[in-house]
Design a protein around this motif. Structure first.
Motif, mmCIF file in Angstrom:
data_model
loop_
_atom_site.group_PDB
_atom_site.id
_atom_site.type_symbol
_atom_site.label_atom_id
_atom_site.label_comp_id
_atom_site.label_asym_id
_atom_site.label_seq_id
_atom_site.Cartn_x
_atom_site.Cartn_y
_atom_site.Cartn_z
ATOM 1 N N ARG A 87 1.443 -9.173 -8.078
ATOM 2 C CA ARG A 87 2.232 -8.123 -8.726
ATOM 3 C C ARG A 87 1.585 -6.760 -8.528
ATOM 4 O O ARG A 87 2.278 -5.755 -8.324
ATOM 5 N N VAL A 88 0.258 -6.713 -8.584
ATOM 6 C CA VAL A 88 -0.444 -5.444 -8.380
ATOM 7 C C VAL A 88 -0.305 -4.977 -6.932
ATOM 8 O O VAL A 88 -0.015 -3.807 -6.661
ATOM 9 N N LEU A 89 -0.521 -5.904 -5.985
ATOM 10 C CA LEU A 89 -0.433 -5.541 -4.578
ATOM 11 C C LEU A 89 0.968 -5.092 -4.180
ATOM 12 O O LEU A 89 1.130 -4.293 -3.252
ATOM 13 N N ALA A 90 1.979 -5.597 -4.881
ATOM 14 C CA ALA A 90 3.366 -5.286 -4.531
ATOM 15 C C ALA A 90 3.879 -4.016 -5.200
ATOM 16 O O ALA A 90 5.042 -3.659 -5.015
ATOM 17 N N THR A 91 3.040 -3.318 -5.957
ATOM 18 C CA THR A 91 3.484 -2.062 -6.567
ATOM 19 C C THR A 91 3.534 -0.970 -5.502
ATOM 20 O O THR A 91 2.706 -0.943 -4.582
ATOM 21 N N PRO A 92 4.474 -0.054 -5.603
ATOM 22 C CA PRO A 92 4.596 1.001 -4.580
ATOM 23 C C PRO A 92 3.329 1.840 -4.411
ATOM 24 O O PRO A 92 2.952 2.170 -3.287
ATOM 25 N N ALA A 93 2.668 2.180 -5.523
ATOM 26 C CA ALA A 93 1.478 3.032 -5.437
ATOM 27 C C ALA A 93 0.365 2.347 -4.652
ATOM 28 O O ALA A 93 -0.282 2.954 -3.790
ATOM 29 N N VAL A 94 0.128 1.067 -4.939
ATOM 30 C CA VAL A 94 -0.932 0.327 -4.240
ATOM 31 C C VAL A 94 -0.583 0.141 -2.774
ATOM 32 O O VAL A 94 -1.431 0.310 -1.890
ATOM 33 N N ALA A 95 0.666 -0.203 -2.491
ATOM 34 C CA ALA A 95 1.089 -0.413 -1.100
ATOM 35 C C ALA A 95 0.944 0.874 -0.294
ATOM 36 O O ALA A 95 0.422 0.869 0.832
ATOM 37 N N TRP A 96 1.403 1.991 -0.857
ATOM 38 C CA TRP A 96 1.301 3.261 -0.130
ATOM 39 C C TRP A 96 -0.158 3.680 0.028
ATOM 40 O O TRP A 96 -0.562 4.151 1.109
ATOM 41 N N LEU A 97 -0.957 3.499 -1.010
ATOM 42 C CA LEU A 97 -2.358 3.895 -0.941
ATOM 43 C C LEU A 97 -3.095 3.093 0.132
ATOM 44 O O LEU A 97 -3.901 3.651 0.891
ATOM 45 N N GLY A 98 -2.824 1.784 0.201
ATOM 46 C CA GLY A 98 -3.462 0.977 1.226
ATOM 47 C C GLY A 98 -3.057 1.420 2.623
ATOM 48 O O GLY A 98 -3.895 1.540 3.516
ATOM 49 N N PHE A 99 -1.765 1.686 2.814
ATOM 50 C CA PHE A 99 -1.262 2.107 4.120
ATOM 51 C C PHE A 99 -1.842 3.458 4.515
ATOM 52 O O PHE A 99 -2.144 3.689 5.704
#
Length: 291
Positions: free
Chosen positions: A128-140
């Motif tokens: 659920r954490v990894l699938a949040t928009p903020a985390v996904a964009w930050l990782g990318f």
């Protein structure tokens, strides 16, 4: 322990294929597992769409082009070719793989018990954490900065293990963003279309600023490229600037169509929702009408 300075491939460029055992084993394993799951899904009368199958293998083909073709061999001596490899691994292959809907396929091919376990795993807190928009964009956005402006990039040029780690980071960060943006698989909390559109839009400045930082560097960023045999070593700075331009162009010419595709999907979603609403209203009026 680091290896020697990479040597440019001999002979014609088209013949310089790189059969890295890690890449070959992973590609063959993933491709075979997907094919087996497609077969099981059809035996269970829940066939996976052939369109999704085509997207998946197109994504694997692009990944193979990046990892075992001459692109991989020349990436060791040319930063511009290395950047082309990274573009394939972040902006081309991941959305194609996501369109293959492998999670949906796994649920269709698995037994009911296994499917319940997969569904439960998708609902766990880490997912659920990894699938949040903020985390996904930050990782990318952050992982490319970390790789390009840390010793990892240069180490990966002379270490097969770290090279594989680097590729894993590129693909992992890209999938983290593209999977929910494409939205063909079940997610812990599916992204709304405005969020998908905004996330892809914000990926553009992240890549643009990185390409600018690479372009304005006055010296080669990576000693391994500068130490390569002529003509590669003396052209390291020029290749570095070509790589920066390539990143900037790729972010424009690939992310803009992606935004348009998300916008079209948003329009179709709204049209379908409106159609269902009108159908319910028509049904309600039919039931309430006097006989």
């Amino acid at each position: 322990m680091l290896g020697a300075i990479p040597v440019p491939p001999e002979g014609p460029a088209w013949a310089a294929w790189s059969f890295d055992p890690i890449s070959v084993v992973v590609l063959l394993g993933v491709g075979s597992a997907y094919a087996a799951a497609v077969t099981r899904s059809r035996r269970r009368a829940t066939p996976h769409p052939w369109g999704a199958v085509a997207w998946w293998y197109a994504g694997l083909a692009v990944t193979a082009l990046a990892l075992v073709s001459p692109v991989d061999r020349y990436a060791d001596v040319s930063f511009a070719v290395h950047m082309a490899q990274h573009v394939l691994l972040t902006l081309v292959a991941p959305p194609l793989l996501a369109l293959g809907a492998p999670v949906t396929l796994a649920l269709r091919a698995a037994s009911p018990r296994t499917a319940r376990h997969v569904t439960a795993a998708l609902r766990t807190r880490p997912f659920r954490v990894l699938a949040t928009p903020a985390v996904a964009w930050l990782g990318f956005a952050a992982i490319p900065w970390v790789i390009h402006f840390s010793p990892l990039f240069d180490i990966a040029l002379r270490s097969q293990v770290w090279h594989a780690v680097e590729h894993g980071l590129w693909i992992g960060a890209a999938l983290l963003l593209w999977w929910p943006v494409v939205g063909t698989d079940p997610m812990p909390h599916p992204w709304r279309h405005p969020v998908r559109l905004l996330t892809v839009f914000l990926a553009m400045p992240a890549m643009s600023f990185l390409s600018l930082a690479i372009f304005v560097a006055n010296d080669p960023l990576y000693p391994t490229y500068a130490a390569a045999a002529p003509p590669w070593g003396p052209a390291a700075l020029s290749s570095q600037r070509d790589a920066a331009v390539l990143m900037w162009l790729a972010s424009s010419f690939l992310l803009v169509p992606a935004m348009l595709a998300v916008a079209v999907g948003w329009k179709r979603h709204d049209d379908e929702r409106q159609r269902r609403l009108e159908d319910r209203l028509d049904l309600a009026e039919g039931v309430g009408a006097p006989g």
